[in-house]
Design a protein around this motif. Structure first.
Motif, PDB file in Angstrom:
ATOM      1  N   SER A 181       0.883  -1.166   0.000  1.00  0.00           N
ATOM      2  CA  SER A 181       0.000   0.000   0.000  1.00  0.00           C
ATOM      3  C   SER A 181       0.916   1.210   0.000  1.00  0.00           C
ATOM      4  N   GLY A 182       1.183   1.745  -1.194  1.00  0.00           N
ATOM      5  CA  GLY A 182       2.154   2.832  -1.309  1.00  0.00           C
ATOM      6  C   GLY A 182       3.513   2.344  -0.842  1.00  0.00           C
ATOM      7  N   PRO A 183       4.147   3.085   0.081  1.00  0.00           N
ATOM      8  CA  PRO A 183       5.496   2.704   0.529  1.00  0.00           C
ATOM      9  C   PRO A 183       5.486   1.577   1.558  1.00  0.00           C
ATOM     10  N   TRP A 184       4.313   1.112   1.960  1.00  0.00           N
ATOM     11  CA  TRP A 184       4.213   0.076   2.994  1.00  0.00           C
ATOM     12  C   TRP A 184       4.179  -1.307   2.358  1.00  0.00           C
ATOM     13  N   ALA A 185       4.960  -2.228   2.895  1.00  0.00           N
ATOM     14  CA  ALA A 185       4.886  -3.644   2.505  1.00  0.00           C
ATOM     15  C   ALA A 185       3.980  -4.334   3.525  1.00  0.00           C
ATOM     16  N   ILE A 186       3.037  -5.128   3.040  1.00  0.00           N
ATOM     17  CA  ILE A 186       2.050  -5.749   3.929  1.00  0.00           C
ATOM     18  C   ILE A 186       2.173  -7.267   3.860  1.00  0.00           C
TER      19      ILE A 186
END
Length: 134
Positions: free
Chosen positions: A3-8
């Motif tokens: 989610s954008g710069p976030w890795a989930i």
């Protein structure tokens, strides 16, 4: 996923689903946000080993917009300051378009970038929901 710069990703314990986690790099180091099946939000930020070695317990001041809360936190074995985000701060993170929030622990202040947090929250909720454990 991302989610954008976030890795989930999702993590599991032997007993089953544990947490959906979002990770990103920031100027303060690696920021981690977790959401469990009860939708409790946790966060961890890097701690300074010199001033806050693993095992350190401390009050953590969270500031998001005009909201300020003090919560108990602890430095875990990875040397990260971990705490639960109280629901009022979580709501502010989701409902207002803040660029950042501030986490003040025993070793100083971390700036946590949270621009676009609503989208991240939706992704984490979807991740938890996908585990089929509501």
């Amino acid at each position: 996923g991302r989610s954008g710069p976030w890795a989930i990703d999702a993590s599991f314990l032997p007993s089953g689903f544990s947490t959906c986690r979002a990770v990103r790099q920031s100027d303060s180091g690696e920021i981690r946000i977790g959401l469990n099946a009860q939708l409790d939000m946790t966060m961890s930020t890097p701690a300074d080993r010199a001033t806050a070695p693993p095992g350190t317990r401390a009050n953590v001041t969270l500031r998001a917009g005009r909201d300020r809360e003090v919560v108990p936190g602890a430095v875990n074995s990875e040397g990260r300051l971990a705490f639960t985000v109280p629901p009022p701060i979580g709501r502010t993170m989701v409902e207002t378009n803040l660029r950042e929030m501030f986490v003040e622990g025993p070793d100083g202040m971390s700036v946590v970038p949270i621009a676009g947090f609503r989208a991240l929250w939706d992704e984490l909720n979807a991740c938890v929901g996908a585990q089929g454990r509501r």
